[in-house]
Enzyme design. Structure first.
Site, PDB file in Angstrom:
ATOM      1  N   CYS A   1     -10.763  29.665   1.723  1.00 15.44           N
ATOM      2  CA  CYS A   1      -9.493  28.987   1.544  1.00 15.44           C
ATOM      3  C   CYS A   1      -9.053  29.435   0.155  1.00 15.44           C
ATOM      4  O   CYS A   1      -9.877  29.562  -0.744  1.00 15.44           O
ATOM      5  CB  CYS A   1      -9.722  27.480   1.574  1.00 15.44           C
ATOM      6  N   GLU A  44       5.195  27.367  -0.721  1.00 16.41           N
ATOM      7  CA  GLU A  44       6.122  26.652  -1.603  1.00 16.41           C
ATOM      8  C   GLU A  44       6.954  27.621  -2.448  1.00 16.41           C
ATOM      9  O   GLU A  44       6.405  28.538  -3.042  1.00 16.41           O
ATOM     10  CB  GLU A  44       5.296  25.714  -2.506  1.00 16.41           C
ATOM     11  N   HIS A  63      -9.510  24.247  -9.120  1.00 13.07           N
ATOM     12  CA  HIS A  63      -8.726  24.858  -8.041  1.00 13.07           C
ATOM     13  C   HIS A  63      -7.474  24.087  -7.668  1.00 13.07           C
ATOM     14  O   HIS A  63      -6.694  24.535  -6.850  1.00 13.07           O
ATOM     15  CB  HIS A  63      -9.591  25.064  -6.809  1.00 13.07           C
TER      16      HIS A  63
END
Lengths: 480, 140
Positions: free
Chosen positions: A98, A206, A403
């Site tokens: 991820c 985003e 993170h």
């Protein structure tokens, strides 16, 4: 272990001294105000649990975005000796590789402000997202294996992006040692139709604007300037990664007796790095990591296309360039200094990123004078930070940093506290256009569910394990 | 009113579920149905097809995880939505399950939440004064 003893080392570090069967101490990076909420859940205990694992080197670490996970805490970093140490699928996480990627553009806020809604809508239409979403590609067996061995390189060779993108991706977008024969039929099946999809939960795409520059020289090195439009993307290895983790976790639990040590939590099930099970997991994990890089490369390609088409501008005018792609759920074999001497280690970063300093050979050439870009997304609508790796990270945290903001509220608490509110309207009031596929995702992902991103980044910066370069503000967001 | 067969408990990042049953078998049945209810509206699932599986574990807790792992694979990996379940337990380490349901059909079924994996963290299956209680944390 009864009550966990913890002592403060300095302004930003808390130590869990060795107690019970811990092999090394635990160290948590946090400020006093962050510690107040961290202390309440089970994450400090999880830091201590990781310290029980065979072959752990120096300490079990946690970054300031730490929160309660399963097995390892989220925000956990631990390095293991290659001969005596272990590899733990739970220490990598279900969503293998991820990670985040940040793309910069030549566009300014002024230019896109009138088209923002169109852009968000077009991205929502063109980038597959949401629960169980499938992509436009159905991989055949052989082709899927190529994705697993070649990662982002496969995507570029198939027309999704440029080789320059690969230069700005951690590991060049391909982790060595991937062996598709180590990936189960179930995992292959789950991966077949999901390549090129964002996913659900906290994954997002985003549109952001560079709002503040903290380090002008480093920002210039990264190609960042105030008022510039950028896009942050957060996704992973989808169902394939989950299945790989689950398959190997099940196998390692089944043979948990072979380890010869008692584990405080079955979710920490692991295998020795030099055992065949350990090597097989590493080869399967690399496949899932490569799948994730191919996935993000494709998502970026469609984002580029959507910008150009929606704005009616050429690729030069939009100038969408990959600043960096970083993973935050991974185990890597890396050579790092331990007490001043280089040692090859298996570093688990579960909800943590790599943060290498200027001059390090693994930092892309273009950024070697600055340090490796560290991408830290915040909660929905709050934007992101770009930091740069430091020497201190190499000395203290196996070249690692945080993170994200890190959750502070459970999903059900968040849903409860947002009942009766229109999150889309709340976000619009804050100047952020939000579109989501899933029912309930917005409720679960409300900004209050996360720690204050500024506080988290402040700890990392002041503790010196990464330095602030720029802050970006969110303008439009697509949630899975 | 029908007694609740499961309830959610707070876990910072993921989804904690407590499940209840009069017997061990019933607890396991309710656990599978809880997974489905959290994923989609069970009323819209017709029990037209049957699937079966057998599963083993090191002990009752491990069996519970391995069983839920199979259920999740059916739902997420295979897109088979479950309406009815029967469980036959041989002992604490072995069971056979029979599940009736139908394939996920866009338009008919809507996925509200994806339960991505079952974890071992703090998993438990225990006898209580009222029957049996299971506790599990799902990755979502």
């Amino acid at each position: 272990m009864s009550e966990l003893r913890m002592e403060r080392l300095d302004d930003f570090r808390w130590q869990i001294p060795r107690q019970g069967n811990m092999r090394v101490p635990g160290i948590i990076y946090a400020s006093e105000r962050l510690m107040r909420s961290m202390g309440k859940d089970e994450s400090p205990k999880q830091v201590a649990n990781v310290a029980h694992l065979p072959g752990i080197v120096q300490y079990s670490l946690a970054m300031p975005d730490m929160h309660w996970g399963y097995g390892f805490p989220i925000g956990g970093v631990a390095a293991f000796d290659m001969q005596e140490g272990i590899i733990s699928p739970g220490g990598v996480g279900y969503d293998i590789n991820c990670g985040c990627r940040l793309m910069t553009t030549r566009l300014t806020l002024q230019e896109i402000r009138p088209r923002l809604k169109d852009l968000v809508t077009a991205l929502f239409q063109n980038v597959p997202s949401g629960v169980g979403s499938t992509g436009p590609i159905k991989l055949k067996g052989k082709e899927e294996k190529k994705v697993l061995t070649d990662g982002a390189r496969w995507a570029v060779e198939n027309g999704y992006g440029t080789t320059e993108d690969l230069d700005h991706t951690e590991e060049g977008g391909t982790l060595d040692g991937a062996d598709p024969d180590m990936v189960s039929t179930r995992a292959m099946e789950r991966g077949r139709e999901q390549l090129g999809t964002l996913g659900s939960g906290n994954h997002f795409l985003e549109i952001e604007v560079v709002e503040e520059i903290f380090d002008p020289a480093a920002a210039a090195g990264f190609g960042l300037e105030k008022g510039q439009i950028a896009v942050m993307l957060h996704s992973g290895s989808r169902g394939l990664g989950h299945q790989v983790c689950d398959d190997y976790l099940a196998r390692m639990v089944k043979h948990i007796g072979d380890l010869g040590v008692e584990l405080p939590d079955r979710q920490l099930a692991c295998a020795y790095l030099n055992s065949s099970r350990g090597k097989e997991y590493l080869a399967a994990m690399a496949c899932a990591a490569n799948y994730a890089w191919a996935n993000r490369q494709m998502l970026m390609h469609w984002t580029r296309e959507t910008f150009e088409k929606t704005l009616g501008m050429g690729s030069n005018a939009v100038g969408m360039r990959l600043l960096y792609d970083i993973c935050h759920n991974i185990a890597k074999i890396e050579t790092l200094p331990v007490d001043g001497k280089d040692q090859t280690l298996c570093v688990h970063r579960k909800g943590a990123t790599r943060a290498l300093p200027a001059g390090h050979p693994l930092v892309p050439l273009a950024y070697r004078h600055v340090g490796q870009p560290v991408l830290i997304p915040g909660d929905m609508g709050s934007g992101s930070y770009v930091l740069a790796g430091t020497d201190k990270a190499l000395e203290e945290t196996f070249g690692s940093s945080c993170h994200g903001a890190g959750r502070v509220m459970s999903r059900s608490q968040a849903t409860k506290s947002s009942r009766g509110r229109s999150i889309t309207r709340d976000m619009a009031d804050r100047g952020v256009i939000v579109m989501a596929s899933g029912r309930g995702t917005l409720q679960e992902e409300i900004p209050e569910a996360y720690k204050n991103l500024d506080w988290v980044v402040d700890v990392v910066h002041r503790a010196g394990i990464a330095k602030k370069v720029a802050r970006l503000r969110a303008l439009g967001c697509i949630k899975g | 009113m029908k007694e609740k067969t499961f309830r959610l408990f707070d876990h910072t990042a993921d989804l904690g579920v407590e499940i209840f049953g009069g017997s061990r078998e019933e607890l396991f049945v309710h656990a599978a149905l809880a997974v489905v209810e959290l994923t989609t509206d069970p009323e819209r699932i017709d029990p037209v097809l049957e699937r079966r599986f057998s599963v083993e574990g090191l002990d009752l807790n491990d069996l519970f995880v391995n069983y839920l792992r199979e259920v999740l694979y059916l739902v997420n990996g295979d897109g088979f939505l479950i309406r009815e379940v029967t469980v036959e337990m041989e002992d604490s380490c072995r069971l056979r399950a029979k599940l009736r349901g139908e394939p996920f059909t866009p338009g008919k079924h809507r996925i509200n939440k994806e339960i991505k994996a079952v974890t071992y963290h703090q998993v438990s299956v225990e006898k209580t004064a009222k029957g049996w209680k299971g506790r599990v944390i799902f990755d979502v």
